[in-house]
Design an enzyme around this catalytic site. Sequence first.
Site, PDB file in Angstrom:
ATOM      1  N   TYR A  48       0.847  -1.205   0.000  1.00 25.57           N
ATOM      2  CA  TYR A  48       0.000   0.000   0.000  1.00 25.57           C
ATOM      3  C   TYR A  48       0.871   1.238   0.000  1.00 25.57           C
ATOM      4  CZ  TYR A  48      -5.022  -0.016   0.100  1.00 25.57           C
ATOM      5  OH  TYR A  48      -6.326  -0.032  -0.277  1.00 25.57           O
ATOM      6  N   GLU A  50      -0.368   4.827  -0.398  1.00 25.72           N
ATOM      7  CA  GLU A  50      -1.157   6.059  -0.531  1.00 25.72           C
ATOM      8  C   GLU A  50      -0.259   7.280  -0.364  1.00 25.72           C
ATOM      9  OE1 GLU A  50      -3.805   5.031   2.556  1.00 25.72           O
ATOM     10  OE2 GLU A  50      -5.528   4.895   1.235  1.00 25.72           O
ATOM     11  N   ASP A 194      -6.942  13.524 -24.895  1.00 28.64           N
ATOM     12  CA  ASP A 194      -6.882  12.130 -24.466  1.00 28.64           C
ATOM     13  C   ASP A 194      -6.248  11.353 -25.617  1.00 28.64           C
ATOM     14  OD1 ASP A 194      -7.297   9.486 -23.906  1.00 28.64           O
ATOM     15  OD2 ASP A 194      -9.414   9.692 -23.366  1.00 28.64           O
ATOM     16  N   THR A 221      -3.996   6.159 -21.799  1.00 29.46           N
ATOM     17  CA  THR A 221      -3.819   4.826 -21.223  1.00 29.46           C
ATOM     18  C   THR A 221      -2.379   4.428 -21.552  1.00 29.46           C
ATOM     19  OG1 THR A 221      -4.621   3.814 -23.263  1.00 29.46           O
ATOM     20  CG2 THR A 221      -6.223   4.087 -21.487  1.00 29.46           C
ATOM     21  N   LYS A 224      -2.266   0.617 -24.932  1.00 31.10           N
ATOM     22  CA  LYS A 224      -2.683   0.402 -26.339  1.00 31.10           C
ATOM     23  C   LYS A 224      -1.434   0.460 -27.229  1.00 31.10           C
ATOM     24  CE  LYS A 224      -7.375   1.936 -25.492  1.00 31.10           C
ATOM     25  NZ  LYS A 224      -7.575   2.670 -24.248  1.00 31.10           N
ATOM     26  N   ARG A 230      -1.974  -2.339 -18.367  1.00 33.07           N
ATOM     27  CA  ARG A 230      -3.235  -1.592 -18.389  1.00 33.07           C
ATOM     28  C   ARG A 230      -3.148  -0.527 -17.311  1.00 33.07           C
ATOM     29  NH1 ARG A 230      -6.595  -4.228 -21.437  1.00 33.07           N
ATOM     30  NH2 ARG A 230      -8.197  -2.751 -20.858  1.00 33.07           N
TER      31      ARG A 230
HETATM   32  C1  LIG Z   1      -9.695   7.472 -25.765  1.00 30.76           C
HETATM   33  C2  LIG Z   1      -9.859   6.597 -24.571  1.00 30.76           C
HETATM   34  N1  LIG Z   1      -9.815   7.150 -23.351  1.00 30.76           N
HETATM   35  C3  LIG Z   1      -9.984   6.432 -22.238  1.00 30.76           C
HETATM   36  C4  LIG Z   1     -10.203   5.079 -22.307  1.00 30.76           C
HETATM   37  C5  LIG Z   1     -10.468   4.322 -21.036  1.00 30.76           C
HETATM   38  O1  LIG Z   1      -9.440   3.508 -20.694  1.00 30.76           O
HETATM   39  P1  LIG Z   1      -9.666   2.316 -19.635  1.00 30.76           P
HETATM   40  O2  LIG Z   1     -10.529   1.312 -20.303  1.00 30.76           O
HETATM   41  O3  LIG Z   1      -8.285   1.885 -19.379  1.00 30.76           O
HETATM   42  O4  LIG Z   1     -10.316   2.915 -18.438  1.00 30.76           O
HETATM   43  C6  LIG Z   1     -10.227   4.441 -23.543  1.00 30.76           C
HETATM   44  C7  LIG Z   1     -10.450   2.989 -23.617  1.00 30.76           C
HETATM   45  O5  LIG Z   1     -10.603   2.363 -24.578  1.00 30.76           O
HETATM   46  C8  LIG Z   1     -10.083   5.230 -24.719  1.00 30.76           C
HETATM   47  O6  LIG Z   1     -10.150   4.702 -25.924  1.00 30.76           O
END
Ligand SMILES: Cc1ncc(COP(=O)(O)O)c(C=O)c1O
Length: 411
Positions: A48, A50, A194, A221, A224, A230
């Site tokens: 842990y 935190e 994002d 993320t 990918k 993950r």
């Molecule tokens: C553009 C985008 N943002 C956020 C996410 C969310 O990611 P997670 O599934 O790891 O929470 C995804 C998932 O496919 C995504 O394509």
Amino acid sequence: MIKYDPISAEILKNEELRQLNEMELIASENYTSIDVQTALGSILTNKYSEGYPGKRYYAGQEFTDQAENLAIERAKRLFNCKFANVQPLSGAPANFATLLALLKPGQKIMGMSLSHGGHLTHGSEPSFTSTVWKSVQYGVDPETGLINYDDLKKIAEKEKPDLILAGFSAHSRSLDWKKFKEIADSIGAYTMADIAHIAGFVATGQLENPLDHGFDVVTTTTHKTLRGPRGGLILTNHEDLSKKINFAVFPGFQGGPHMNNVLAKAIAFNEALQPEFKTYTKQVIKNAQTLANELKNLGVEIITDGTDNHIVLFNCLSSFNIGGKQAQLALEQAGLSTNKNTIPNETRSPFDPSGIRLGTAAMTTRGFKEAEFKKVAELIDQVLKNPENPDVLDNIKNEVKAICKLHPLPH
Ligand SMILES: Cc1ncc(COP(=O)(O)O)c(C=O)c1O
């Protein structure tokens, strides 16, 4: 290896066989290295932590602090930025924490609509992001499948969002970060990108970094095209925002970070800093362009007529006269793992939309080049012309298995 739980061991073994014998064409998936998997499956999962390095709540943080600092330093190098938070448990928590950091509940966000390629967390109706914040959505031009920046500006000027979110889960073209930033600046809105799908390309300079265009915050993320565990990651160049982001991640939104995952991120970032990773990401894009061209030659309607990244989105309804649900199932029966997807101007339900989304990141990790992706296009075409013919599907499944055997998983 799982030693004392035969039922769980069997599940794991079967999943390993599935991954070995199928072609992974889901755009959000990839195969991690054995080092990343070792960190994930390590005793760091016991700990842990935190808080943040040097400022934790529990004892015993000498090595977790080292792990987190290593991940932060490597993330900053990889994305050429000043601040990184490596604690988000995944992409959705990273987005939620960022919105929490930048906005008060009830303020307004403007993101790409889910049915046009955006993500749930970009203010889509089923997501909590549209409950906590007001949400207005933009889409793509129904004819071209591209963002029309004049329309985007009009929506922004009319709706006056407090934050504009650029990014996608199912869009195959590059975004114009500069235009997003200009529009946001003209109405005094924050800019958030994002880059979950394209992080590997941004990290290696194949695609532009939104931070270089002055974006306030970038989220991603790590699993990918970045090919890590993950997880989620938040980046910024602004010290004041970085403090708000850290507070929003912990204690605002999450509890203890998963330190096995944080170390796995550090490993993946180091892998992505190597020259071979740049070669890999270049090949991913070449492969996607080959796949799109080959499908087009076979008469398939490709959304946006091509791709700039790893995603190929096609209209299976117009091309093969079957819906996405049936197409996904037939492809799966033939050993080709894909997902059904809405397309711009979708007229059907998301459970049985008109499109299929493909991605080339995973099979490129297994060594696929242009020749293999030409073959993939042929196989997809054969499957979708014979979705109810078990003999054809069986034969293709065997062919897929034989090709996969020549391209083992990374470990
Ligand atoms: C553009 C985008 N943002 C956020 C996410 C969310 O990611 P997670 O599934 O790891 O929470 C995804 C998932 O496919 C995504 O394509």
